[in-house]
Design an enzyme around this catalytic site. Structure first.
Site, PDB file in Angstrom:
ATOM      1  N   ARG A   1     -13.745  -5.587   4.170  1.00  0.00           N
ATOM      2  CA  ARG A   1     -12.337  -5.528   3.752  1.00  0.00           C
ATOM      3  C   ARG A   1     -11.584  -6.744   4.317  1.00  0.00           C
ATOM      4  NH1 ARG A   1      -9.490  -3.483   0.785  1.00  0.00           N
ATOM      5  NH2 ARG A   1      -8.289  -1.758   1.577  1.00  0.00           N
TER       6      ARG A   1
ATOM      7  N   GLN B   1     -10.210  -2.750  -2.436  1.00  0.00           N
ATOM      8  CA  GLN B   1     -11.356  -2.008  -1.893  1.00  0.00           C
ATOM      9  C   GLN B   1     -12.645  -2.407  -2.613  1.00  0.00           C
ATOM     10  OE1 GLN B   1     -11.647   0.392   0.684  1.00  0.00           O
ATOM     11  NE2 GLN B   1     -13.806   0.069   0.243  1.00  0.00           N
TER      12      GLN B   1
ATOM     13  N   ARG C   1       0.885  -1.161   0.000  1.00  0.00           N
ATOM     14  CA  ARG C   1       0.000   0.000   0.000  1.00  0.00           C
ATOM     15  C   ARG C   1       0.916   1.202   0.000  1.00  0.00           C
ATOM     16  NH1 ARG C   1      -5.596   1.010   2.010  1.00  0.00           N
ATOM     17  NH2 ARG C   1      -5.719   3.184   2.609  1.00  0.00           N
TER      18      ARG C   1
ATOM     19  N   CYS D   1     -15.139   4.453   0.947  1.00  0.00           N
ATOM     20  CA  CYS D   1     -13.965   3.601   1.176  1.00  0.00           C
ATOM     21  C   CYS D   1     -13.234   3.953   2.472  1.00  0.00           C
ATOM     22  CB  CYS D   1     -13.023   3.686  -0.016  1.00  0.00           C
ATOM     23  SG  CYS D   1     -12.594   5.385  -0.420  1.00  0.00           S
TER      24      CYS D   1
ATOM     25  N   ASP E   1     -15.743   9.290  -1.958  1.00  0.00           N
ATOM     26  CA  ASP E   1     -14.357   9.188  -1.490  1.00  0.00           C
ATOM     27  C   ASP E   1     -13.913  10.616  -1.155  1.00  0.00           C
ATOM     28  OD1 ASP E   1     -11.747   8.431  -0.939  1.00  0.00           O
ATOM     29  OD2 ASP E   1     -11.213   7.917  -3.017  1.00  0.00           O
TER      30      ASP E   1
ATOM     31  N   HIS F   1      -7.130   0.877  -6.738  1.00  0.00           N
ATOM     32  CA  HIS F   1      -7.423   0.401  -5.377  1.00  0.00           C
ATOM     33  C   HIS F   1      -8.301  -0.854  -5.483  1.00  0.00           C
ATOM     34  CE1 HIS F   1      -7.532   0.311  -1.203  1.00  0.00           C
ATOM     35  NE2 HIS F   1      -8.272   1.359  -0.912  1.00  0.00           N
TER      36      HIS F   1
HETATM   37  N1  NVA Z   1      -8.624   8.036  -2.936  1.00  0.00           N
HETATM   38  C1  NVA Z   1      -8.226   7.836  -1.559  1.00  0.00           C
HETATM   39  C2  NVA Z   1      -8.563   6.445  -1.113  1.00  0.00           C
HETATM   40  C3  NVA Z   1      -8.315   6.178   0.333  1.00  0.00           C
HETATM   41  C4  NVA Z   1      -8.684   4.756   0.744  1.00  0.00           C
HETATM   42  C5  NVA Z   1      -6.743   8.101  -1.447  1.00  0.00           C
HETATM   43  O1  NVA Z   1      -5.979   7.625  -2.291  1.00  0.00           O
HETATM   44  O2  NVA Z   1      -6.326   8.785  -0.525  1.00  0.00           O
END
Ligand code: NVA
Length: 226
Positions: free
Chosen positions: A212, A38, A8, A172, A131, A35
């Site tokens: 998740r 997710q 990540r 998310c 998001d 992602h």
């Molecule tokens: N678009 C967000 C997702 C976080 C789970 C980010 O990349 O910060």
């Protein structure tokens, strides 16, 4: 030293280099571009709520170019779902990606609609999805994004605009749904969703978060188990 690595991080190129050179399964736990894990939790949550996924419609409202939007488009198309990306024009998905997604959808019965119109985008949706407006690494863009995305904040009114009483709200996480954080205090309009929706009866964000766990375990079994 590891039998598998969930990465990540930030750059998509890094996770790809890791997958090429590490010699063990590498799972993409989030990059600037994608992602994917997710989305597994998201669709499981929809399946639990509505039964079969085919034909369900998910409307993602917000930054239509980010990692979550990208992966949702692909995931929905693969599963025969309708995906709507509802965003101001400057935040619409890359046209090449939208074309690739439409090609997948054509084979599964899914569909993709990209629109700036909230009314058009959310009509009939089984789920509205939010998001944050500025993703990790985009902190310097917060003020600009607030200006662009303020009309796209998910409210109780927007939930009603779906025309369905059973529409659920997904996110998310993490989320700016109240003013409890330092950033939200500094930028009171940063909220991508009204607290009344996030904490309301149609919200499934905590079931989604729990999912998740189950979906990640399933991915590990499917790709590393014997
Ligand atoms: N678009 C967000 C997702 C976080 C789970 C980010 O990349 O910060």
């Amino acid at each position: 030293m590891f039998d598998g690595i969930e990465y990540r991080g930030f750059s998509q190129a890094t996770v790809e280099a890791l997958a090429t050179h590490s010699g063990v399964p590498v799972w993409n736990g989030l990059t600037d571009q994608w992602h994917p894990t997710q989305v597994l939790a998201d669709v499981l949550t929809m399946e639990e709520e509505f039964g079969a996924l085919e034909g369900l419609v998910l409307a993602y409202v917000g930054d239509g170019r980010n990692n979550v939007a990208n992966s949702l488009m692909v995931g929905c198309a693969k599963l025969g779902m309708g995906c709507r990306i509802v965003a101001p024009e400057s935040l619409h998905p890359e046209p090449e990606l939208a074309a690739a997604v439409r090609e997948i959808a054509a084979a599964t019965g899914g569909s993709l609609l990209v629109t700036s119109s909230i009314e058009e985008g959310v009509a009939g949706a089984h789920a509205l999805y939010a998001d944050v407006w500025a993703s990790m690494g985009e902190e310097s863009l917060i003020a600009e994004r607030i200006k662009l995305l303020k009309p796209y904040k998910i409210t109780r009114r927007m939930m009603e605009l779906t025309g369905r009483r059973d529409t659920i709200f997904l996110h998310c996480l993490p989320s700016f749904h109240n003013l409890d954080t330092e950033v939200a205090k500094q930028y009171p309009d940063i909220q991508e969703v009204e607290d009344a929706v996030f904490e309301g009866p149609q919200s499934r964000v905590f079931d989604q978060a729990e999912n998740r766990l189950h979906t990640i375990k399933a991915v590990m079994v499917a790709t590393a188990g014997r």
